[in-house]
Design an enzyme around this catalytic site. Structure first.
Site, short mmCIF file in Angstrom:
data_model
loop_
_atom_site.label_atom_id
_atom_site.label_comp_id
_atom_site.label_asym_id
_atom_site.label_seq_id
_atom_site.Cartn_x
_atom_site.Cartn_y
_atom_site.Cartn_z
N CYS A 2 0.83 -1.09 0.11
CA CYS A 2 0.10 -0.05 0.20
C CYS A 2 1.08 1.31 0.04
O CYS A 2 2.00 1.15 0.00
CB CYS A 2 -0.72 -0.17 1.51
N ARG A 28 1.25 1.93 -6.03
CA ARG A 28 1.51 1.06 -4.78
C ARG A 28 0.21 0.35 -4.51
O ARG A 28 0.28 -0.70 -3.65
CB ARG A 28 2.08 1.74 -3.60
N TRP A 75 -3.76 -1.69 -1.28
CA TRP A 75 -3.80 -2.85 -2.12
C TRP A 75 -4.28 -4.07 -1.25
O TRP A 75 -3.32 -4.46 -0.36
CB TRP A 75 -2.34 -3.16 -2.47
N ASN A 101 1.01 -0.04 6.20
CA ASN A 101 1.45 -0.62 5.12
C ASN A 101 2.27 -1.98 5.49
O ASN A 101 3.22 -1.71 6.28
CB ASN A 101 2.33 0.04 4.06
N GLY A 102 1.81 -3.19 5.24
CA GLY A 102 2.36 -4.26 5.57
C GLY A 102 1.39 -5.65 5.97
O GLY A 102 0.09 -5.41 5.66
N GLU A 481 9.67 -19.52 -19.12
CA GLU A 481 9.42 -18.19 -18.50
C GLU A 481 10.59 -17.39 -19.14
O GLU A 481 10.26 -16.26 -19.37
CB GLU A 481 9.42 -18.12 -17.05
N LYS A 485 9.92 -13.77 -21.45
CA LYS A 485 10.46 -12.53 -21.22
C LYS A 485 11.20 -11.84 -22.54
O LYS A 485 11.18 -10.72 -22.85
CB LYS A 485 11.51 -12.62 -19.76
N GLU A 488 8.82 -11.14 -25.25
CA GLU A 488 8.00 -10.22 -25.15
C GLU A 488 8.73 -8.54 -25.10
O GLU A 488 7.81 -7.83 -25.23
CB GLU A 488 6.84 -10.25 -24.18
N HIS A 504 14.88 -34.42 -31.19
CA HIS A 504 13.69 -34.74 -32.11
C HIS A 504 13.31 -33.56 -33.01
O HIS A 504 12.22 -33.77 -33.45
CB HIS A 504 12.54 -35.10 -31.21
N LYS A 604 -1.01 -5.22 -20.05
CA LYS A 604 -0.80 -5.78 -18.90
C LYS A 604 -1.89 -7.01 -18.70
O LYS A 604 -1.53 -7.76 -17.91
CB LYS A 604 -0.90 -4.60 -17.84
C1 AGP Z 1 3.72 -11.96 -18.91
O1 AGP Z 1 5.05 -11.51 -18.82
C2 AGP Z 1 2.72 -11.50 -19.73
N1 AGP Z 1 2.48 -10.11 -19.23
C3 AGP Z 1 1.52 -12.24 -19.90
O2 AGP Z 1 1.75 -13.58 -20.75
C4 AGP Z 1 0.87 -12.54 -18.89
O3 AGP Z 1 1.43 -13.48 -17.73
C5 AGP Z 1 -0.62 -13.24 -18.98
O4 AGP Z 1 -1.27 -12.48 -19.84
C6 AGP Z 1 -1.58 -13.88 -17.80
O5 AGP Z 1 -1.64 -12.92 -17.09
P1 AGP Z 1 -2.42 -12.93 -15.75
O6 AGP Z 1 -1.63 -13.71 -14.90
O7 AGP Z 1 -3.07 -11.42 -15.17
O8 AGP Z 1 -4.01 -13.98 -16.03
#
Ligand code: AGP
Length: 609
Positions: A2, A28, A75, A101-102, A481, A485, A488, A504, A604
Site C-alpha cells: 500500500c 502501490r 492494495w 502498509n504491511g 518463462e 521474457k 515479449e 527430435h 498488462k
Molecule cells: C507475462 O509477462 C505477460 N504479461 C502475460 O503472458 C501474462 O502473464 C498473461 O497475460 C497472464 O496474465 P494473468 O496472470 O494476469 O492472468
C-alpha cells in the site's frame, strides 16, 4: 503493498498535499483510499473503496481542515477492498487513528484479546487492531504519552509494518514506526513529511531520511526524532539530498518499472511467506480431496503452473495437469465435471481466456480454486476459495515478481498438501521450511551481485536473431518463462522446450554462434543436461548457462555462465534461476533501445479473447 503519506505543516491545509501525494503513490495500490486530519481537537476523516480519482469525485479529498494529517492508498490483502476496510482505522473512542502498509502476522490473537477487553471492530483488516491496542495500553497507563503508548504497542506486533499514528490527545505530532515495509521522512521548509517512498514528497522537498527497520519516529512541525524500538534510544540521522527528475521519481530512481519490480522481488517474496496459513490449509484440503486436478492459466502464470505440476508431484505425490487457459475447453471440456478441481492462477484475475475456462468449469460443477494478485478481481468473485499472491501492483507489462511470488505460494501449498498426505518426513518439512525462508535473501544476493555480469552477456548477444531456452524437469518451466521474457520485451523470436527434445527436431536450427540458454540446477537432471549441452556445443552453439555456485563441470562447458546460490531443493529452483533470465531479457531490450515497460502489441491484462 500500500502507499502511505502524511505531514505536519507549519501552516496551511494538509489535505490537498496528502491527496496529491497519494496520487503519486497510486502504483502501490489503488482499490481504496482514505485521508484524515486533526483539527479543533477532533478527527476529520474521508475514506471509500475505489481509485483515488473516483473517491475524490465523491468526497473531495482536498476538503479536510487542519495542517496535520495522513492518507493511505490500499492494495487489499486482508479484507476485501470495501469502504469499511479502507484506512485510516480508529479506536473505540475516536481519538486515535492509524494507517499501515504491511501485514501484521499475529493480528488474530491480538484481536481476540482486545475483543475480550471490550473493543469493537468494524473491519476485517489486520491493521485495525493497532489503534485499539494503543487505546488499551493508554487506558491502562494514562501517564504514558503518545510515543510511549505507540512504542509499547509496536513491540507486540509481529510481521511487517510502516505505520503512522496520531491522537486528538496530542494533536501536534505524528508517530511512525517501521519494520520491513518502507518508510521515509521528507524534511521541508514548510513542514515534515513521511511516505512509503520518496516520489510521494519529492515535489515538496528533496531532503530524505530513510527510516530503518525497528525504528520509531516522532514528527512535529519542529522536526523529527528517531528512536530504536528495541531500547528507545535516540538515533541521529541527517537527511540525504535526492537528485531524481520527476520521471525517475515515479520509478523510485529506476529507469523502468520492470527493473524496479525485478529488484522488488526479495521484499515481495518475504510478503509471500506471510500469514496465509488458513487459506493454504483450505486450498490444500480441496486439492487433497480432488480426484482430478487441472492447473489453468495463461502466459507467465501458466509457467508457474508448469512448475507447480512438478512440485505437487515431487512433494505431495499429487498428479495435476497444467493447461493453457485458451485450450482448456477444447482440450478437456468434455471430461470436466463435479469431480474436477481447477486451480486457476492469474495475476490480474481478469484474463479473458482464463475467466472463460473458469466459467465453463463452474457450469460443469467443478471446484474452482484461485491464486491471484488482485483481491476483488472477477476471479476472486467466481472462485470457491482464493489466495493472494501478495506481489503488490505490477506495472511493467512483463511479469517478473508475479512469477516468483506465484511459485513461492504454490510451493507452500504443495508443502501443506504433502504434510496432510503424510508424504514428507519431519526432517524434509523442516528443511523445506528453512530453505523457503532463505529464498528472498538468495534472490537479493543474485540481483545485487550478478546484474553487472548479466549486462555484459546482454551486450554480447543483443544482436542474436534467436535463442533457445532449455531445461529439464522443473527447469523446463523456468526455461519457458525466460524465453517469454526475452520475446515479449526484446522482440527476439526465441524457442523453449525440454532439453531432451532437441534431437527430435529443433537442433536442426543450430549453427555456429547460435545462443542456447541452459537452466541447470544441480538436481536429478544435472547429468543428462550436460549431455544436451555437449550436443549443442558439438554444433558450434554459444552456450549460456545458469548454474549453481561451484558447478565447475558446467562452467568448463559454457561460453558464458551466471551462478546462483546453491543448496536449494529442486522444487524451489525456478525462483532463483529465473532472476538472471529476467535481467537478461531486460538488458537486451535496453541494449536494443526498446522500452521494457511498454512492449508493442501487448497489454498488462489481456481482457480480450
Ligand atoms: C507475462 O509477462 C505477460 N504479461 C502475460 O503472458 C501474462 O502473464 C498473461 O497475460 C497472464 O496474465 P494473468 O496472470 O494476469 O492472468
Amino acid at each position: 503493498m500500500c502507499g502511505i503519506f502524511g505531514c505536519v505543516l507549519k501552516q496551511g491545509k494538509a489535505a490537498p498535499l496528502i491527496h496529491a501525494a497519494l496520487k503519486r503513490l497510486e502504483y502501490r495500490g489503488y482499490d481504496s483510499v482514505g485521508e484524515i486530519t486533526i483539527y479543533d481537537g477532533k478527527l476529520h476523516m474521508k475514506k471509500d473503496q475505489g481509485k483515488i480519482d473516483e473517491v475524490h469525485k465523491i468526497h473531495d479529498l482536498d476538503d479536510l481542515p487542519g495542517s496535520i494529517g495522513f492518507g493511505h492508498t490500499r492494495w487489499a490483502t486482508h479484507g476485501a477492498p470495501l469502504q469499511i476496510n479502507a484506512h485510516p482505522h480508529i479506536d473505540c473512542k475516536g481519538e486515535i487513528a492509524v494507517i499501515h502498509n504491511g501485514i501484521i502476522e499475529n493480528f488474530a490473537e491480538l484481536k481476540k484479546e482486545l475483543e475480550k477487553n471490550g473493543h469493537n471492530f468494524k473491519s476485517k483488516t489486520d491493521t485495525e487492531i493497532i489503534p485499539h491496542l494503543i487505546e488499551e495500553i493508554w487506558d491502562k497507563n494514562p501517564s504514558l504519552n503518545l510515543i510511549e503508548a505507540v512504542h509499547q504497542a509496536v513491540k507486540r506486533l509481529d510481521g511487517s509494518y510502516a505505520i503512522a499514528v496520531f491522537s486528538t490527545k496530542e494533536p501536534d505530532k505524528i508517530i511512525c514506526a517501521r519494520n520491513e515495509s518502507p518508510l521515509i521522512i521528507g524534511v521541508g521548509e514548510d513542514g515534515i513529511y513521511f511516505a512509503s517512498d520518496i516520489p510521494a514528497f519529492l515535489p515538496l522537498t528533496n531532503k530524505a531520511v530513510i527510516i530503518e527497520n525497528g525504528e520509531l519516529v516522532i514528527i512535529s512541525e519542529k522536526g523529527y526524532e528517531i528512536r530504536k524500538i528495541a531500547d528507545f534510544k535516540l538515533v541521529t540521522r541527517e537527511p540525504k539530498i535526492i537528485d531524481w527528475n520527476p520521471e525517475m521519481a515515479k520509478k523510485e530512481g529506476y529507469p523502468h518499472f520492470m527493473l524496479k519490480e525485478i529488484y522488488e522481488q526479495p521484499e515481495r517474496l518475504r510478503d509471500s511467506l506471510r500469514l496465509q496459513e488458513h487459506y493454504l490449509d483450505l486450498l490444500a484440503t480441496f486439492l487433497d480431496r480432488g480426484t482430478e486436478i487441472f492447473l489453468v492459466a495463461a502466459g507467465t502464470s501458466y509457467h508457474a503452473c508448469l512448475a507447480a505440476s512438478y512440485i505437487f508431484s515431487k512433494l505431495a505425490f499429487l498428479t495435476s495437469y497444467p493447461i493453457i487457459a485458451s485450450e482448456f475447453i477444447s482440450q478437456q471440456g468434455k471430461s470436466i465435471g463435479i469431480n474436477s478441481t481447477i486451480l486457476v492462477v492469474s495475476q490480474s484475475g481478469e484474463t479473458s481466456d482464463t475467466l472463460a475456462a473458469v466459467e465453463y468449469a463452474r457450469q460443469k460443477a467443478a471446484t474452482i480454486l484461485a491464486l491471484t494478485n488482485v483481491i476483488n478481481s472477477t476471479l476472486t468473485r467466481i472462485s470457491r476459495v482464493y489466495i493472494d499472491q501478495l506481489s503488490g501492483p505490477e506495472i511493467g507489462v512483463a511479469a517478473t515478481k508475479t512469477f516468483t511470488s506465484q511459485v513461492s505460494i504454490l510451493t507452500q501449498l504443495a508443502i501443506r498438501l504433502a504434510k496432510k498426505r503424510g508424504k514428507v518426513s519431519q526432517d524434509e518439512m523442516d528443511l523445506l521450511a528453512e530453505k523457503i525462508e532463505d529464498i528472498p535473501n538468495a534472490v537479493e544476493k543474485i540481483i545485487n551481485t550478478k546484474a553487472e555480469k548479466v549486462k555484459q552477456i546482454a551486450k554480447k548477444y543483443k544482436d542474436s536473431k534467436t535463442f533457445f531456452f532449455l531445461g529439464r524437469g522443473i527447469s523446463t518451466a523456468t526455461a519457458y518463462e525466460g524465453r517469454l521474457k526475452l520475446m515479449e520485451i526484446a522482440y527476439i523470436p526465441s524457442i523453449a522446450f525440454p532439453a531432451g527434445e532437441s534431437k527430435h527436431g529443433p537442433i536442426s536450427l543450430v549453427e555456429p554462434g547460435f545462443p542456447v540458454v541452459f537452466v541447470c540446477p544441480m538436481d536429478g537432471t544435472h547429468k543428462t543436461i550436460i549431455g544436451n549441452i555437449m550436443e549443442m556445443k558439438a554444433r558450434g552453439a554459444s552456450i549460456i548457462t545458469i548454474i549453481e555456485e561451484g558447478d565447475e563441470e558446467i562452467k568448463q562447458l559454457a561460453d558464458d555462465y551466471i551462478e546462483v546460490p546453491k543448496g536449494f531443493p529442486e522444487v524451489l529452483s525456478p525462483i532463483p534461476f529465473i532472476i538472471p533470465l529476467q535481467l537478461l531479457a531486460y538488458y537486451i531490450a535496453v541494449e536494443r533501445n526498446l522500452d521494457p515497460d511498454k512492449p508493442r502489441n501487448l497489454a498488462k491484462s489481456v481482457t480480450v479473447k
